[in-house]
Design a protein around this motif. Structure first.
Motif, PDB file in Angstrom:
ATOM      1  N   VAL A  78       0.840  -1.201   0.000  1.00  0.00           N
ATOM      2  CA  VAL A  78       0.000   0.000   0.000  1.00  0.00           C
ATOM      3  C   VAL A  78       0.876   1.253   0.000  1.00  0.00           C
ATOM      4  CG1 VAL A  78      -1.657   1.358   1.365  1.00  0.00           C
ATOM      5  CG2 VAL A  78      -1.962  -1.116   1.140  1.00  0.00           C
ATOM      6  N   GLY A  79       1.912   1.253   0.855  1.00  0.00           N
ATOM      7  CA  GLY A  79       2.806   2.401   0.937  1.00  0.00           C
ATOM      8  C   GLY A  79       3.589   2.618  -0.347  1.00  0.00           C
ATOM      9  N   ALA A  80       4.118   1.526  -0.899  1.00  0.00           N
ATOM     10  CA  ALA A  80       4.956   1.636  -2.088  1.00  0.00           C
ATOM     11  C   ALA A  80       4.173   2.158  -3.288  1.00  0.00           C
ATOM     12  CB  ALA A  80       5.567   0.277  -2.415  1.00  0.00           C
ATOM     13  N   PHE A  81       2.974   1.614  -3.491  1.00  0.00           N
ATOM     14  CA  PHE A  81       2.187   2.029  -4.655  1.00  0.00           C
ATOM     15  C   PHE A  81       1.325   3.251  -4.354  1.00  0.00           C
ATOM     16  CE2 PHE A  81       2.480  -2.701  -5.633  1.00  0.00           C
ATOM     17  CZ  PHE A  81       3.598  -2.517  -6.416  1.00  0.00           C
ATOM     18  N   GLY A  82       0.681   3.239  -3.189  1.00  0.00           N
ATOM     19  CA  GLY A  82      -0.234   4.326  -2.843  1.00  0.00           C
ATOM     20  C   GLY A  82       0.470   5.665  -2.764  1.00  0.00           C
ATOM     21  N   PHE A  83       1.616   5.689  -2.070  1.00  0.00           N
ATOM     22  CA  PHE A  83       2.323   6.961  -1.905  1.00  0.00           C
ATOM     23  C   PHE A  83       2.886   7.455  -3.232  1.00  0.00           C
ATOM     24  CE2 PHE A  83       5.826   9.769  -0.838  1.00  0.00           C
ATOM     25  CZ  PHE A  83       5.242  10.590   0.114  1.00  0.00           C
ATOM     26  N   LEU A  84       3.344   6.518  -4.070  1.00  0.00           N
ATOM     27  CA  LEU A  84       3.923   6.882  -5.361  1.00  0.00           C
ATOM     28  C   LEU A  84       2.911   7.658  -6.194  1.00  0.00           C
ATOM     29  CD1 LEU A  84       6.649   6.307  -6.752  1.00  0.00           C
ATOM     30  CD2 LEU A  84       5.580   4.364  -7.868  1.00  0.00           C
ATOM     31  N   TYR A  85       1.645   7.214  -6.145  1.00  0.00           N
ATOM     32  CA  TYR A  85       0.597   7.891  -6.906  1.00  0.00           C
ATOM     33  C   TYR A  85       0.055   9.102  -6.146  1.00  0.00           C
ATOM     34  CZ  TYR A  85       0.498   4.184 -10.390  1.00  0.00           C
ATOM     35  OH  TYR A  85       0.845   3.328 -11.401  1.00  0.00           O
ATOM     36  N   ALA A  86      -0.146   8.951  -4.823  1.00  0.00           N
ATOM     37  CA  ALA A  86      -0.731  10.038  -4.032  1.00  0.00           C
ATOM     38  C   ALA A  86       0.161  11.277  -4.025  1.00  0.00           C
ATOM     39  CB  ALA A  86      -0.978   9.574  -2.599  1.00  0.00           C
ATOM     40  N   ALA A  87       1.471  11.085  -3.995  1.00  0.00           N
ATOM     41  CA  ALA A  87       2.398  12.215  -3.871  1.00  0.00           C
ATOM     42  C   ALA A  87       2.600  12.983  -5.170  1.00  0.00           C
ATOM     43  CB  ALA A  87       3.749  11.717  -3.363  1.00  0.00           C
ATOM     44  N   GLN A  88       1.996  12.511  -6.265  1.00  0.00           N
ATOM     45  CA  GLN A  88       2.115  13.249  -7.517  1.00  0.00           C
ATOM     46  C   GLN A  88       1.466  14.627  -7.400  1.00  0.00           C
ATOM     47  OE1 GLN A  88       3.872  12.228 -10.224  1.00  0.00           O
ATOM     48  NE2 GLN A  88       4.433  10.420  -9.022  1.00  0.00           N
ATOM     49  N   ASN A  89       1.955  15.567  -8.207  1.00  0.00           N
ATOM     50  CA  ASN A  89       1.433  16.931  -8.183  1.00  0.00           C
ATOM     51  C   ASN A  89      -0.058  16.960  -8.523  1.00  0.00           C
ATOM     52  OD1 ASN A  89       1.020  19.865  -9.124  1.00  0.00           O
ATOM     53  ND2 ASN A  89       3.142  19.865  -8.425  1.00  0.00           N
ATOM     54  N   LYS A  90      -0.765  17.901  -7.903  1.00  0.00           N
ATOM     55  CA  LYS A  90      -2.204  18.027  -8.172  1.00  0.00           C
ATOM     56  C   LYS A  90      -2.469  18.411  -9.623  1.00  0.00           C
ATOM     57  CE  LYS A  90      -3.195  19.518  -3.442  1.00  0.00           C
ATOM     58  NZ  LYS A  90      -3.669  20.632  -2.595  1.00  0.00           N
ATOM     59  N   ASP A  91      -1.522  19.072 -10.233  1.00  0.00           N
ATOM     60  CA  ASP A  91      -1.624  19.447 -11.643  1.00  0.00           C
ATOM     61  C   ASP A  91      -1.032  18.320 -12.485  1.00  0.00           C
ATOM     62  OD1 ASP A  91      -1.486  20.489 -14.167  1.00  0.00           O
ATOM     63  OD2 ASP A  91      -0.469  22.355 -13.598  1.00  0.00           O
ATOM     64  N   LYS A  92      -1.879  17.659 -13.287  1.00  0.00           N
ATOM     65  CA  LYS A  92      -1.410  16.497 -14.058  1.00  0.00           C
ATOM     66  C   LYS A  92      -0.233  16.846 -14.969  1.00  0.00           C
ATOM     67  CE  LYS A  92      -3.044  12.611 -16.806  1.00  0.00           C
ATOM     68  NZ  LYS A  92      -1.773  12.460 -17.507  1.00  0.00           N
ATOM     69  N   ALA A  93      -0.184  18.086 -15.424  1.00  0.00           N
ATOM     70  CA  ALA A  93       0.903  18.504 -16.311  1.00  0.00           C
ATOM     71  C   ALA A  93       2.256  18.492 -15.588  1.00  0.00           C
ATOM     72  CB  ALA A  93       0.626  19.896 -16.854  1.00  0.00           C
ATOM     73  N   LEU A  94       2.218  18.614 -14.258  1.00  0.00           N
ATOM     74  CA  LEU A  94       3.452  18.633 -13.473  1.00  0.00           C
ATOM     75  C   LEU A  94       3.767  17.290 -12.823  1.00  0.00           C
ATOM     76  CD1 LEU A  94       3.042  22.116 -11.725  1.00  0.00           C
ATOM     77  CD2 LEU A  94       4.421  21.562 -13.734  1.00  0.00           C
ATOM     78  N   ALA A  95       2.861  16.307 -12.984  1.00  0.00           N
ATOM     79  CA  ALA A  95       3.100  14.974 -12.431  1.00  0.00           C
ATOM     80  C   ALA A  95       4.171  14.259 -13.247  1.00  0.00           C
ATOM     81  CB  ALA A  95       1.808  14.167 -12.430  1.00  0.00           C
ATOM     82  N   ASP A  96       4.785  13.221 -12.671  1.00  0.00           N
ATOM     83  CA  ASP A  96       5.783  12.434 -13.397  1.00  0.00           C
ATOM     84  C   ASP A  96       5.157  11.813 -14.634  1.00  0.00           C
ATOM     85  OD1 ASP A  96       7.612  13.076 -11.466  1.00  0.00           O
ATOM     86  OD2 ASP A  96       7.461  11.165 -10.392  1.00  0.00           O
ATOM     87  N   ALA A  97       5.975  11.567 -15.635  1.00  0.00           N
ATOM     88  CA  ALA A  97       5.487  11.014 -16.903  1.00  0.00           C
ATOM     89  C   ALA A  97       4.736   9.706 -16.669  1.00  0.00           C
ATOM     90  CB  ALA A  97       6.658  10.795 -17.851  1.00  0.00           C
ATOM     91  N   GLY A  98       3.528   9.631 -17.204  1.00  0.00           N
ATOM     92  CA  GLY A  98       2.737   8.405 -17.104  1.00  0.00           C
ATOM     93  C   GLY A  98       1.866   8.298 -15.878  1.00  0.00           C
ATOM     94  N   TYR A  99       2.000   9.229 -14.927  1.00  0.00           N
ATOM     95  CA  TYR A  99       1.223   9.166 -13.692  1.00  0.00           C
ATOM     96  C   TYR A  99       0.053  10.147 -13.734  1.00  0.00           C
ATOM     97  CZ  TYR A  99       4.923   6.430 -11.459  1.00  0.00           C
ATOM     98  OH  TYR A  99       5.816   5.437 -11.139  1.00  0.00           O
ATOM     99  N   PRO A 100      -1.079   9.764 -13.123  1.00  0.00           N
ATOM    100  CA  PRO A 100      -2.193  10.716 -13.011  1.00  0.00           C
ATOM    101  C   PRO A 100      -1.899  11.754 -11.931  1.00  0.00           C
ATOM    102  CG  PRO A 100      -2.728   8.686 -11.857  1.00  0.00           C
ATOM    103  CD  PRO A 100      -1.399   8.469 -12.541  1.00  0.00           C
ATOM    104  N   ALA A 101      -2.719  12.802 -11.874  1.00  0.00           N
ATOM    105  CA  ALA A 101      -2.565  13.809 -10.824  1.00  0.00           C
ATOM    106  C   ALA A 101      -2.831  13.175  -9.463  1.00  0.00           C
ATOM    107  CB  ALA A 101      -3.528  14.964 -11.062  1.00  0.00           C
ATOM    108  N   GLY A 102      -2.097  13.634  -8.427  1.00  0.00           N
ATOM    109  CA  GLY A 102      -2.272  13.100  -7.078  1.00  0.00           C
ATOM    110  C   GLY A 102      -2.768  14.166  -6.118  1.00  0.00           C
TER     111      GLY A 102
END
Length: 536
Positions: free
Chosen positions: A454-478
């Motif tokens: 949960v921590g490894a996957f959940g945090f990886l996605y949750a910690a992404q920037n709220k703006d999808k344009a600023l999130a890491d490549a391939g990740y949705p906004a977090g």
């Protein structure tokens, strides 16, 4: 009323600390050294794998692992570990601790080496091979958790048992440190032999062909320390508690421990047979009697380990962002591939030296003085405090005070290890009956690995920037790093609450803690331990 203890078990409980205790710590601890090395060294090489196999010609930045591949590479070993903890935990109670112990080690050695091999040179073949062998590597690592903890608890005396089990677990710190050091040495050697320009200066030449050997050597090195201890693992006698209380062979238990302790011990087979028919020594895991005696204890050990690992594995993933923030790891395009491995390894080594390793050994030093309960409660409280201290003024830390941020962040690691990361491993090896001890430890540890996933996957996605344009490549906004830190603070707070379900086991024999020598009317479902005022 408490019944009479077998002489062989009493001799172990009151034995003075001697050479065989330290031998057992080293033998079991080298397994955990390997476990930590293998689980955490992958973070050293994931960026290198992205550069080698996923860099596209003409791209502005070096290649990175796509989200689905990164998830698989990072998470497959955790899934294998969870399965191994359940399977080998159960098998350790059925077949014996020692018989299964060598099997887990062979699996770890073989799969460590195989992880550095691959079918072909294309990305799909390399990643598929890596994920396959890392799953089975995790499966072997999973077996080491319940077996090492159970063996050490059953060999130790009651006065220093907590310190001995914690010392086995503390070898993880040296494993993480060794991963960083091996990464430094290998990357330095290759960087010196095969110099290359930064990616922004010459993208094609920045990753030399020989870099493909670097990640393989780092992963394969994990098999060496485990292989060196195989002979000694096989030479260890089975624990007296398994031989006597589960296999019902008092004569063999007395003979084995007589050699270990260098003293004559009476076999007491008749006493053992009388004890075996007592209700307290016959109920199974899926019984009302187990639920009545140990149900809340199992809920306490599983929930606290689950919550701890959500926070602990999230913290480990968050390292790369902090390292980048404070300049320990420059932008990827300003370095060549081997230089990036070196900088990541250097950062991991510094964190391990300054907070991870000291935290483990503080637990070893104080666990039999302060007690498991108070160390765990304190650790969760301090982790909660530091998470909120990071989250509330996050913008200040992020923009104006990188050093302050990393110091507070290091303290969360310190109190994880001088706290629940160690005690959640120790307690399940002490509070359950011998015939269910390895199984219950495996269940508790598997709950922890579920939290790690949960921590490894959940945090990886949750910690992404709220703006999808600023999130890491391939990740949705977090929800952003700040809100993710708030979530981790809440997780730690709940860990503190569930700690109230875990009994204190300091200074008592394993049979006294688990109630194996008590008659049916003597079980205190709401008894109070003299070491603290919280109800067990």
């Amino acid at each position: 009323m408490a019944r009479e203890q077998l002489q062989v078990l009493n001799a172990l409980d009151v034995a003075k600390t001697q050479l065989y205790h330290f031998t057992a710590i080293v033998i079991a601890g080298m397994g955990f050294f390997t476990d930590a090395y293998d689980l955490f060294c992958i973070s050293l090489v994931t960026k290198l794998l992205g550069r080698i196999y996923y860099t596209h010609e003409g791209a502005e930045k070096p290649g990175t692992l796509p989200p689905n591949v990164a998830d698989a590479v990072n998470g497959v070993a955790l899934c294998g570990t969870l399965a191994g903890q359940l399977f080998f935990g159960w098998l350790g109670d059925k077949m014996g601790r020692k018989r299964v112990y060598g099997l887990t080690l062979m699996l770890m050695v073989g799969c460590s080496v195989a992880s550095g091999l691959s079918f072909g040179h294309q990305a799909k073949g390399v990643m598929a091979t890596l994920c396959f062998f890392r799953f089975w590597l995790g499966f072997g690592i999973g077996g080491d958790y319940p077996l090492s903890a159970t063996i050490m608890s059953e060999y130790a005396n009651k006065k220093t048992r907590g310190a001995f089990i914690a010392a086995v677990f503390a070898m993880q710190g040296f494993g993480i440190l060794a991963g960083g050091i091996v990464g430094l040495i290998v990357s330095s050697a290759f960087k010196s032999k095969y110099p290359a320009p930064a990616y922004q200066d010459n993208a094609g030449a920045s990753t030399v062909a020989q870099a493909d050997y670097v990640w393989r050597i780092i992963l394969m090195f994990g098999g060496i320390p485990a292989a060196l201890t195989y002979y000694w693992r096989m030479k260890m006698p089975e624990t007296a508690r398994y031989t006597a209380l589960i296999a019902k062979n008092a004569k063999q238990a007395a003979a084995d421990m007589g050699r270990v302790l260098d003293m004559e011990l009476e076999s007491e087979q008749e006493k053992l047979e009388r004890m075996a028919i007592e209700p307290s020594n016959s109920f199974g895991l899926f019984s009302w009697e187990f639920a009545r005696r140990h149900g809340l204890h199992l809920l306490g050990t599983t929930s606290t380990w689950f919550l701890l690992d959500i926070a602990f594995y999230s913290q480990n993933l968050f390292q790369k962002d902090i390292f980048s923030d404070i300049g320990w790891i420059p932008s990827a395009k300003t370095m060549n591939a081997l230089e990036e491995v070196f900088k990541i390894a250097r950062a991991q080594t510094l964190i391990a030296l300054c907070s991870t390793v000291p935290g483990y050994w503080f637990t070893v030093g104080f666990i039999d003085i302060i007690g498991r309960f108070w160390i765990q409660l304190m650790g969760f409280f301090m982790m909660t405090l530091f998470m909120f201290a990071l989250a509330i003024p996050y913008d200040h830390w992020h923009h104006h005070n990188h050093l302050g941020f990393v110091v507070l962040y290091a303290f969360t690691f310190f109190f994880a290890n001088f706290g629940p990361n160690a005690t959640t491993f120790v307690v399940p090896a002490e509070i359950f009956p011998a015939r269910l001890r390895s199984t219950c430890h495996g269940i508790s540890a598997a709950a922890g690995k579920a939290g790690a996933i949960v921590g490894a996957f959940g945090f990886l996605y949750a910690a992404q920037n709220k703006d999808k344009a600023l999130a890491d490549a391939g990740y949705p906004a977090g929800i952003g790093v700040r809100n993710a830190l708030f979530m981790l603070g809440v997780v730690n707070f709940f860990g503190m609450l569930f700690t109230l379900l875990v009994p204190e086991s300091k200074g008592r024999s394993l049979e006294e803690i688990s109630g194996e020598n008590d008659d049916n009317d003597a079980v205190a479902q709401t008894s109070y331990d003299t070491n603290r005022t919280v109800p067990v």
